[in-house]
Design a protein around this motif. Structure first.
Motif, PDB file in Angstrom:
ATOM      1  N   LEU A 110       0.813  -1.224   0.000  1.00 37.17           N
ATOM      2  CA  LEU A 110       0.000   0.000   0.000  1.00 37.17           C
ATOM      3  C   LEU A 110       0.842   1.268   0.000  1.00 37.17           C
ATOM      4  N   SER A 111       1.968   1.227   0.700  1.00 38.10           N
ATOM      5  CA  SER A 111       2.775   2.462   0.765  1.00 38.10           C
ATOM      6  C   SER A 111       3.703   2.570  -0.442  1.00 38.10           C
ATOM      7  N   GLY A 112       3.715   1.549  -1.302  1.00 36.75           N
ATOM      8  CA  GLY A 112       4.620   1.583  -2.452  1.00 36.75           C
ATOM      9  C   GLY A 112       3.863   1.432  -3.757  1.00 36.75           C
ATOM     10  N   CYS A 113       4.510   0.856  -4.723  1.00 36.03           N
ATOM     11  CA  CYS A 113       3.885   0.669  -6.041  1.00 36.03           C
ATOM     12  C   CYS A 113       2.983  -0.558  -6.008  1.00 36.03           C
ATOM     13  N   ILE A 114       1.744  -0.405  -6.487  1.00 29.69           N
ATOM     14  CA  ILE A 114       0.832  -1.549  -6.527  1.00 29.69           C
ATOM     15  C   ILE A 114       0.718  -2.100  -7.951  1.00 29.69           C
ATOM     16  N   GLY A 115       1.469  -1.488  -8.885  1.00 24.67           N
ATOM     17  CA  GLY A 115       1.496  -2.011 -10.253  1.00 24.67           C
ATOM     18  C   GLY A 115       0.231  -1.722 -11.035  1.00 24.67           C
ATOM     19  N   CYS A 116      -0.342  -0.547 -10.818  1.00 29.21           N
ATOM     20  CA  CYS A 116      -1.632  -0.222 -11.443  1.00 29.21           C
ATOM     21  C   CYS A 116      -1.482   0.559 -12.747  1.00 29.21           C
ATOM     22  N   PRO A 125       9.023   3.245 -10.981  1.00 23.43           N
ATOM     23  CA  PRO A 125       9.985   2.804 -12.005  1.00 23.43           C
ATOM     24  C   PRO A 125      10.753   1.550 -11.575  1.00 23.43           C
ATOM     25  N   LEU A 126      10.920   1.355 -10.271  1.00 18.73           N
ATOM     26  CA  LEU A 126      11.643   0.173  -9.783  1.00 18.73           C
ATOM     27  C   LEU A 126      10.823  -1.092 -10.006  1.00 18.73           C
ATOM     28  N   TYR A 127       9.515  -0.987  -9.824  1.00 21.92           N
ATOM     29  CA  TYR A 127       8.660  -2.178  -9.885  1.00 21.92           C
ATOM     30  C   TYR A 127       7.897  -2.283 -11.194  1.00 21.92           C
ATOM     31  N   ASN A 128       7.702  -1.124 -11.838  1.00 19.71           N
ATOM     32  CA  ASN A 128       6.791  -1.141 -13.001  1.00 19.71           C
ATOM     33  C   ASN A 128       7.244  -0.169 -14.076  1.00 19.71           C
ATOM     34  N   GLU A 129       8.511  -0.332 -14.425  1.00 16.35           N
ATOM     35  CA  GLU A 129       9.093   0.561 -15.425  1.00 16.35           C
ATOM     36  C   GLU A 129       8.245   0.544 -16.699  1.00 16.35           C
ATOM     37  N   ASP A 130       7.913   1.745 -17.188  1.00 19.12           N
ATOM     38  CA  ASP A 130       7.098   1.888 -18.409  1.00 19.12           C
ATOM     39  C   ASP A 130       5.840   1.033 -18.359  1.00 19.12           C
ATOM     40  N   ASP A 131       5.314   0.834 -17.188  1.00 22.57           N
ATOM     41  CA  ASP A 131       4.107   0.036 -16.971  1.00 22.57           C
ATOM     42  C   ASP A 131       4.222  -1.354 -17.586  1.00 22.57           C
ATOM     43  N   LYS A 132       5.388  -1.987 -17.418  1.00 24.63           N
ATOM     44  CA  LYS A 132       5.605  -3.319 -17.994  1.00 24.63           C
ATOM     45  C   LYS A 132       4.624  -4.330 -17.411  1.00 24.63           C
ATOM     46  N   ALA A 134       1.541  -4.092 -17.173  1.00 21.86           N
ATOM     47  CA  ALA A 134       0.271  -4.119 -17.922  1.00 21.86           C
ATOM     48  C   ALA A 134       0.171  -5.402 -18.746  1.00 21.86           C
ATOM     49  N   LYS A 135       1.342  -5.949 -19.104  1.00 22.57           N
ATOM     50  CA  LYS A 135       1.342  -7.196 -19.890  1.00 22.57           C
ATOM     51  C   LYS A 135       0.912  -8.385 -19.011  1.00 22.57           C
ATOM     52  N   LYS A 136       1.038  -8.232 -17.704  1.00 24.03           N
ATOM     53  CA  LYS A 136       0.756  -9.360 -16.813  1.00 24.03           C
ATOM     54  C   LYS A 136      -0.702  -9.402 -16.369  1.00 24.03           C
ATOM     55  N   GLY A 137      -1.375  -8.269 -16.453  1.00 27.46           N
ATOM     56  CA  GLY A 137      -2.771  -8.277 -16.012  1.00 27.46           C
ATOM     57  C   GLY A 137      -3.342  -6.887 -15.873  1.00 27.46           C
ATOM     58  N   GLN A 138      -4.587  -6.819 -15.365  1.00 25.49           N
ATOM     59  CA  GLN A 138      -5.271  -5.527 -15.200  1.00 25.49           C
ATOM     60  C   GLN A 138      -5.298  -5.162 -13.711  1.00 25.49           C
ATOM     61  N   GLY A 139      -5.494  -3.835 -13.445  1.00 25.85           N
ATOM     62  CA  GLY A 139      -5.632  -3.406 -12.054  1.00 25.85           C
ATOM     63  C   GLY A 139      -4.313  -3.425 -11.305  1.00 25.85           C
ATOM     64  N   ALA A 140      -4.422  -3.606  -9.984  1.00 23.71           N
ATOM     65  CA  ALA A 140      -3.224  -3.596  -9.116  1.00 23.71           C
ATOM     66  C   ALA A 140      -2.522  -4.936  -9.228  1.00 23.71           C
ATOM     67  N   VAL A 141      -1.717  -5.078 -10.274  1.00 27.61           N
ATOM     68  CA  VAL A 141      -1.097  -6.370 -10.601  1.00 27.61           C
ATOM     69  C   VAL A 141      -0.281  -6.915  -9.428  1.00 27.61           C
ATOM     70  N   LEU A 142       0.449  -6.062  -8.726  1.00 26.58           N
ATOM     71  CA  LEU A 142       1.307  -6.537  -7.639  1.00 26.58           C
ATOM     72  C   LEU A 142       0.481  -7.000  -6.443  1.00 26.58           C
ATOM     73  N   VAL A 143      -0.655  -6.343  -6.210  1.00 26.46           N
ATOM     74  CA  VAL A 143      -1.502  -6.702  -5.066  1.00 26.46           C
ATOM     75  C   VAL A 143      -2.293  -7.972  -5.380  1.00 26.46           C
ATOM     76  N   ASP A 144      -2.757  -8.060  -6.638  1.00 25.52           N
ATOM     77  CA  ASP A 144      -3.588  -9.213  -7.011  1.00 25.52           C
ATOM     78  C   ASP A 144      -2.762 -10.476  -7.218  1.00 25.52           C
ATOM     79  N   GLY A 145      -1.424 -10.344  -7.107  1.00 27.30           N
ATOM     80  CA  GLY A 145      -0.588 -11.538  -7.239  1.00 27.30           C
ATOM     81  C   GLY A 145      -0.484 -12.034  -8.670  1.00 27.30           C
ATOM     82  N   GLN A 146      -0.665 -11.133  -9.648  1.00 26.81           N
ATOM     83  CA  GLN A 146      -0.571 -11.541 -11.057  1.00 26.81           C
ATOM     84  C   GLN A 146       0.855 -11.413 -11.574  1.00 26.81           C
ATOM     85  N   SER A 147       1.775 -10.879 -10.775  1.00 25.11           N
ATOM     86  CA  SER A 147       3.122 -10.583 -11.318  1.00 25.11           C
ATOM     87  C   SER A 147       4.032 -11.802 -11.292  1.00 25.11           C
TER      88      SER A 147
END
Ligand code: FES
Length: 147
Positions: A110-116, A125-132, A134-147
């Motif tokens: 919650l306090s960092g990047c959720i990959g949205c 940029p550390l976790y989701n450079e150029d929104d990479k 987005a290829k793994k899923g929709q929404g908060a990819v890191l929270v939803d465990g899609q990464s």
């Protein structure tokens, strides 16, 4: 023999719900009552466990439809046995574990990047450079465990 059955008021009081909630659960087929010779609605004591389970499951975000599907695997007329409840909890365990993991990820990210895809946080940029992600899923990819 002392009447072991419960009135709707007694069930509502013991479970900490409104009578209208019990009517709603009955309408949805989650619990059952019957009428005694005085045409008063009565419940078996095991309804206390059902209602308490329904409340707990709802707090975990489990839908009434999912709850009903699980409860419908329990016998109707007689109180579910320890084995029945064991089987039910095994069915639910995976569902609950998934939700616990999602909640833990949400707490941790919650306090960092959720990959949205917003790229608005310094750490994005550390976790989701150029929104990479987005290829793994929709929404908060890191929270939803899609990464
Ligand atoms: S928080 Fe949205 S992409 Fe990082």
């Amino acid at each position: 023999m002392k009447d072991q059955t419960l009135t709707i008021g007694a069930v509502a009081k013991r479970c900490g719900v409104n009578v209208s909630t019990l009517h709603f659960y009955e309408e949805k087929g989650l619990i059952k009552s019957w009428r005694n010779s005085g045409n008063q609605r009565r419940y078996n004591k095991e309804v206390l466990r059902r209602v308490s389970l329904i409340k707990a499951a709802q707090k975990m975000g489990i839908t009434l439809a999912e709850i009903k599907a699980q409860l419908s695997t329990l016998k109707d007329k007689t109180a579910p046995s320890q084995k029945d409840w064991q089987r039910l909890s095994e069915n639910w365990q995976q569902e609950l574990n998934n939700r616990i993991q999602t909640m833990e990820r949400l707490r941790d990210y919650l306090s960092g990047c959720i990959g949205c895809g917003c790229l608005s946080m310094k750490v994005c940029p550390l976790y989701n450079e150029d929104d990479k992600l987005a290829k793994k899923g929709q929404g908060a990819v890191l929270v939803d465990g899609q990464s």
